[in-house]
Design an enzyme around this catalytic site. Structure first.
Site, PDB file in Angstrom:
ATOM      1  N   GLU A 176     -53.624 -47.341  54.814  1.00  0.00           N
ATOM      2  CA  GLU A 176     -52.655 -48.119  54.015  1.00  0.00           C
ATOM      3  C   GLU A 176     -53.433 -49.045  53.078  1.00  0.00           C
ATOM      4  OE1 GLU A 176     -49.222 -48.250  53.411  1.00  0.00           O
ATOM      5  OE2 GLU A 176     -50.067 -49.617  51.931  1.00  0.00           O
TER       6      GLU A 176
ATOM      7  N   GLY B 259     -45.600 -50.469  56.135  1.00  0.00           N
ATOM      8  CA  GLY B 259     -44.159 -50.229  56.040  1.00  0.00           C
ATOM      9  C   GLY B 259     -43.722 -49.823  54.642  1.00  0.00           C
ATOM     10  N   GLY B 260     -44.584 -50.031  53.652  1.00  0.00           N
ATOM     11  CA  GLY B 260     -44.302 -49.538  52.300  1.00  0.00           C
ATOM     12  C   GLY B 260     -43.118 -50.200  51.619  1.00  0.00           C
ATOM     13  N   THR B 261     -42.502 -49.445  50.740  1.00  0.00           N
ATOM     14  CA  THR B 261     -41.459 -49.970  49.853  1.00  0.00           C
ATOM     15  C   THR B 261     -40.251 -50.493  50.624  1.00  0.00           C
ATOM     16  OG1 THR B 261     -42.108 -48.265  48.275  1.00  0.00           O
ATOM     17  CG2 THR B 261     -40.034 -49.387  47.840  1.00  0.00           C
ATOM     18  N   CYS B 262     -39.699 -49.667  51.504  1.00  0.00           N
ATOM     19  CA  CYS B 262     -38.447 -50.034  52.180  1.00  0.00           C
ATOM     20  C   CYS B 262     -38.588 -51.380  52.881  1.00  0.00           C
ATOM     21  CB  CYS B 262     -38.063 -48.942  53.172  1.00  0.00           C
ATOM     22  SG  CYS B 262     -36.574 -49.338  54.094  1.00  0.00           S
TER      23      CYS B 262
ATOM     24  N   HIS C 254      -7.261 -47.973  65.096  1.00  0.00           N
ATOM     25  CA  HIS C 254      -6.528 -48.841  64.176  1.00  0.00           C
ATOM     26  C   HIS C 254      -6.891 -50.299  64.445  1.00  0.00           C
ATOM     27  CE1 HIS C 254      -3.319 -50.545  61.782  1.00  0.00           C
ATOM     28  NE2 HIS C 254      -3.025 -51.338  62.812  1.00  0.00           N
TER      29      HIS C 254
HETATM   30  C1  LIG Z   1     -35.184 -52.235  45.322  1.00  0.00           C
HETATM   31  C2  LIG Z   1     -35.081 -51.013  46.167  1.00  0.00           C
HETATM   32  C3  LIG Z   1     -34.076 -50.910  47.093  1.00  0.00           C
HETATM   33  C4  LIG Z   1     -33.957 -49.776  47.888  1.00  0.00           C
HETATM   34  N1  LIG Z   1     -32.933 -49.695  48.774  1.00  0.00           N
HETATM   35  C5  LIG Z   1     -32.806 -48.577  49.541  1.00  0.00           C
HETATM   36  C6  LIG Z   1     -31.758 -48.476  50.480  1.00  0.00           C
HETATM   37  O1  LIG Z   1     -30.947 -49.376  50.636  1.00  0.00           O
HETATM   38  N2  LIG Z   1     -31.679 -47.354  51.227  1.00  0.00           N
HETATM   39  C7  LIG Z   1     -32.581 -46.328  51.095  1.00  0.00           C
HETATM   40  O2  LIG Z   1     -32.470 -45.332  51.802  1.00  0.00           O
HETATM   41  N3  LIG Z   1     -33.583 -46.407  50.205  1.00  0.00           N
HETATM   42  C8  LIG Z   1     -33.713 -47.502  49.426  1.00  0.00           C
HETATM   43  N4  LIG Z   1     -34.751 -47.592  48.545  1.00  0.00           N
HETATM   44  C9  LIG Z   1     -35.712 -46.480  48.461  1.00  0.00           C
HETATM   45  C10 LIG Z   1     -36.716 -46.555  49.619  1.00  0.00           C
HETATM   46  O3  LIG Z   1     -37.297 -47.828  49.668  1.00  0.00           O
HETATM   47  C11 LIG Z   1     -37.787 -45.494  49.433  1.00  0.00           C
HETATM   48  O4  LIG Z   1     -37.165 -44.250  49.221  1.00  0.00           O
HETATM   49  C12 LIG Z   1     -38.654 -45.380  50.660  1.00  0.00           C
HETATM   50  O5  LIG Z   1     -39.272 -46.605  50.968  1.00  0.00           O
HETATM   51  C13 LIG Z   1     -39.708 -44.298  50.402  1.00  0.00           C
HETATM   52  O6  LIG Z   1     -40.625 -44.324  51.401  1.00  0.00           O
HETATM   53  P1  LIG Z   1     -41.913 -43.421  51.363  1.00  0.00           P
HETATM   54  O7  LIG Z   1     -42.072 -43.011  52.767  1.00  0.00           O
HETATM   55  O8  LIG Z   1     -41.848 -42.364  50.372  1.00  0.00           O
HETATM   56  O9  LIG Z   1     -43.109 -44.372  50.891  1.00  0.00           O
HETATM   57  P2  LIG Z   1     -43.259 -45.909  50.619  1.00  0.00           P
HETATM   58  O10 LIG Z   1     -42.344 -46.690  51.459  1.00  0.00           O
HETATM   59  O11 LIG Z   1     -43.212 -46.152  49.171  1.00  0.00           O
HETATM   60  O12 LIG Z   1     -44.718 -46.195  51.172  1.00  0.00           O
HETATM   61  C14 LIG Z   1     -45.858 -45.632  50.626  1.00  0.00           C
HETATM   62  C15 LIG Z   1     -47.059 -46.418  51.121  1.00  0.00           C
HETATM   63  O13 LIG Z   1     -48.241 -45.750  50.724  1.00  0.00           O
HETATM   64  C16 LIG Z   1     -49.203 -46.708  50.344  1.00  0.00           C
HETATM   65  N5  LIG Z   1     -50.162 -46.023  49.439  1.00  0.00           N
HETATM   66  C17 LIG Z   1     -49.913 -45.520  48.214  1.00  0.00           C
HETATM   67  N6  LIG Z   1     -51.017 -44.935  47.710  1.00  0.00           N
HETATM   68  C18 LIG Z   1     -51.981 -45.080  48.646  1.00  0.00           C
HETATM   69  C19 LIG Z   1     -53.351 -44.687  48.705  1.00  0.00           C
HETATM   70  N7  LIG Z   1     -53.913 -44.003  47.721  1.00  0.00           N
HETATM   71  N8  LIG Z   1     -54.064 -45.038  49.799  1.00  0.00           N
HETATM   72  C20 LIG Z   1     -53.488 -45.709  50.826  1.00  0.00           C
HETATM   73  N9  LIG Z   1     -52.198 -46.103  50.820  1.00  0.00           N
HETATM   74  C21 LIG Z   1     -51.457 -45.785  49.744  1.00  0.00           C
HETATM   75  C22 LIG Z   1     -48.383 -47.768  49.665  1.00  0.00           C
HETATM   76  O14 LIG Z   1     -49.079 -49.014  49.660  1.00  0.00           O
HETATM   77  C23 LIG Z   1     -47.146 -47.817  50.552  1.00  0.00           C
HETATM   78  O15 LIG Z   1     -47.285 -48.755  51.584  1.00  0.00           O
HETATM   79  C24 LIG Z   1     -34.902 -48.721  47.744  1.00  0.00           C
HETATM   80  C25 LIG Z   1     -35.940 -48.828  46.824  1.00  0.00           C
HETATM   81  C26 LIG Z   1     -36.027 -49.960  46.037  1.00  0.00           C
HETATM   82  C27 LIG Z   1     -37.152 -50.046  45.052  1.00  0.00           C
END
Ligand SMILES: Cc1cc2nc3c(=O)[nH]c(=O)nc-3n(C[C@H](O)[C@H](O)[C@H](O)COP(=O)(O)OP(=O)(O)OC[C@H]3O[C@@H](n4cnc5c(N)ncnc54)[C@H](O)[C@@H]3O)c2cc1C
Length: 457
Positions: free
Chosen positions: A33, A38-41, A439
């Site tokens: 990482e 935990g990434g984006t979510c 209901h």
């Molecule tokens: C504002 C917003 C609100 C959202 N709300 C919702 C919602 O309510 N419900 C829903 O289902 N989805 C929602 N989403 C979408 C959801 O967040 C994403 O679809 C989901 O997090 C995707 O997860 P992922 O597993 O693809 O990767 P991500 O969660 O994006 O994680 C990828 C990880 O990889 C790491 N990484 C990247 N490149 C490298 C590298 N070269 N080396 C090492 N690490 C790396 C990054 O740092 C990151 O931690 C939302 C998105 C946004 C932007």
């Protein structure tokens, strides 16, 4: 060189569960990482935004106190405390993922940026790791379009929005789709003036026209300004903020605000991954090309989550994990094409969505039936004083199976699962009409609505 059975790049919604699955099977796994666990979510997407939406909802209801029979006096928003609540909820999940991975036997956690060196090696922090199976879960980030002036203004994205602990006086949201609309409504409820600037002729252009229109009315009723057909958008700095210029059909041709949020789509984090070193194919937008079981064109390498372009949600990424894990560990040949489109838009009231849109049904050429019912006639909504929106269900006239549904209204994000599960069961909609529902709920109206099906035009 360090050897592992599996390497996972990224700790988004698929990687950690997959790492635990490998480790649990007695295999050695390295998970890498580069930023926040935990990434984006967890850090900049679903969890923090839904926590902010919850604050915005509470504030909104408090302002309506008189309608419910109570007085709060002047509702004053402490945005620092709103942010602190969001940070606590998001931080708990972030720590949970990190602690889980670090506490998992057979799992090596590495912090740093990973790049492919070959088809079975990855470099991170100058160290070479080798494995027979490599899984890419690198997610995506906000797209920053090349619009004139974009680099001359201090624009915000969904990520930097997480750090602000002040209330923008006038927030301009460029992009009238899912991410933009959630931020627009929450900041309006926090007390900002908000303008949405959207290039297309309607909000959330992928949705049915009646949904776009109803969402527009909901947002406008709260005082959000909406500018559609905003072509040729450009940004410029002003002493006291930002001006967004557009070539719209309606005047004025520019909107001045104090802050601008760019919410115009996402791009995959694949350009700095050394994919060419491993010969991994992408499409022209950078999404990694995968087959129905999420394998890339290179044997032994898979791509899961947003980076494969097959979904853009937490549940699609987690479902990718389930598909890969079941194929590898259970010889259960699950496929991406088996899943049914489903998601929610978390404005208030929320939009729950599953299956086909009206446009998709039309293109499919099927003979369909449709029923639509306003939330104002749903007693649960009426009792709660939250009657905006409608329920729409489309079914196949021959098979009686549900083709698609939209529930824009109170509880829509939950109630939609009644219909989704019947779709997965491939059962006719008539089973819902023989079920006894509780209901008073929104779900109890589904049989009533289904009794009103008429030809879809
Ligand atoms: C504002 C917003 C609100 C959202 N709300 C919702 C919602 O309510 N419900 C829903 O289902 N989805 C929602 N989403 C979408 C959801 O967040 C994403 O679809 C989901 O997090 C995707 O997860 P992922 O597993 O693809 O990767 P991500 O969660 O994006 O994680 C990828 C990880 O990889 C790491 N990484 C990247 N490149 C490298 C590298 N070269 N080396 C090492 N690490 C790396 C990054 O740092 C990151 O931690 C939302 C998105 C946004 C932007």
């Amino acid at each position: 060189m360090k050897h592992f059975d599996a390497i996972i790049i990224g700790t988004g919604q698929a990687g950690p569960s997959l790492a635990a699955r490998f480790a649990g099977a007695g295999k050695t796994v390295a998970i890498i990482e580069r930023h926040k666990f935990g990434g984006t979510c967890v850090n900049t997407g679903c969890i923090p935004t839904k926590t902010l939406v919850a604050s915005a909802y509470a504030i909104h209801v408090a302002r309506r106190g008189a309608e419910y029979g109570f007085a709060t006096g002047d509702v004053r928003v402490d945005i620092k405390r709103v942010k602190a609540r969001k940070d606590a909820v998001s931080g708990r999940s972030n720590k949970g993922v990190e602690d889980w991975l670090r506490g998992t036997k057979n799992c090596t956690v590495i912090q740093g940026h990973a790049r492919f060196q070959s088809t079975n090696t990855v470099v991170v922090n100058d160290e070479v790791l080798q494995a027979g199976q490599i899984f890419i879960n690198v997610g995506g980030r906000a797209s920053v379009p090349d619009m004139p002036g974009v680099h001359e203004v201090p624009f915000l994205t969904n990520s930097s929005m997480m750090d602000i602990d002040f209330l923008p006086e006038h927030l301009i949201v460029v992009g009238g789709s899912y991410v933009g609309l959630e931020f627009a409504q929450m900041y309006r409820r926090f007390g900002s003036q908000v303008t949405i600037v959207e290039m297309g002729p309607r909000l959330i252009g992928r949705e049915d026209e009646d949904i776009s229109q109803a969402v527009r009315e909901i947002l406008e009723a709260e005082g959000i300004q909406i500018r559609l057909n905003a072509k040729c958008i450009s940004l410029a700095k002003r002493e006291d903020g930002v001006v967004v210029r557009m070539d719209c059909n309606d005047d004025p041709k520019e909107v001045a605000g104090t802050h601008v949020l760019l919410a115009v789509g996402r791009v995959p984090n694949t350009s700095d991954l050394g994919l060419d070193r491993a010969g991994i194919a992408t499409d022209r937008r950078g999404y990694i090309t995968v087959d129905d079981q999420l394998q890339t064109n290179v044997p032994g390498i898979w791509a899961l989550g947003d980076c494969n372009g097959r979904g853009a949600f937490t549940h699609t990424s987690y479902n990718d994990y389930e598909i890969v894990a079941d194929n590898l560990f259970n010889a259960d040949h699950r496929r991406v094409s088996d899943r049914i489109q489903a998601y929610a838009l978390y404005i208030d009231p929320p939009l729950g969505r599953c299956g086909m849109t009206d446009a998709e049904i039309r293109t499919s050429g099927r003979r369909a039936l449709v029923a639509k019912y306003p939330m104002v006639r749903v007693s649960r909504a009426y009792e709660k004083g939250e009657t905006q929106g409608f329920i729409k269900i489309c079914v196949d006239a021959e098979t009686k199976q549900i083709l698609g549904a939209a529930i824009l209204g109170i509880g829509g994000d939950e109630v939609i699962h009644v219909l989704l599960d019947v779709m997965y069961a491939k059962a006719p909609y008539t089973v819902i009409q023989r079920a006894m529902h509780i209901h008073p709920t929104v779900a109890e109206y589904l049989p009533t609505i289904l009794a009103k099906l008429e030809p879809f035009v």
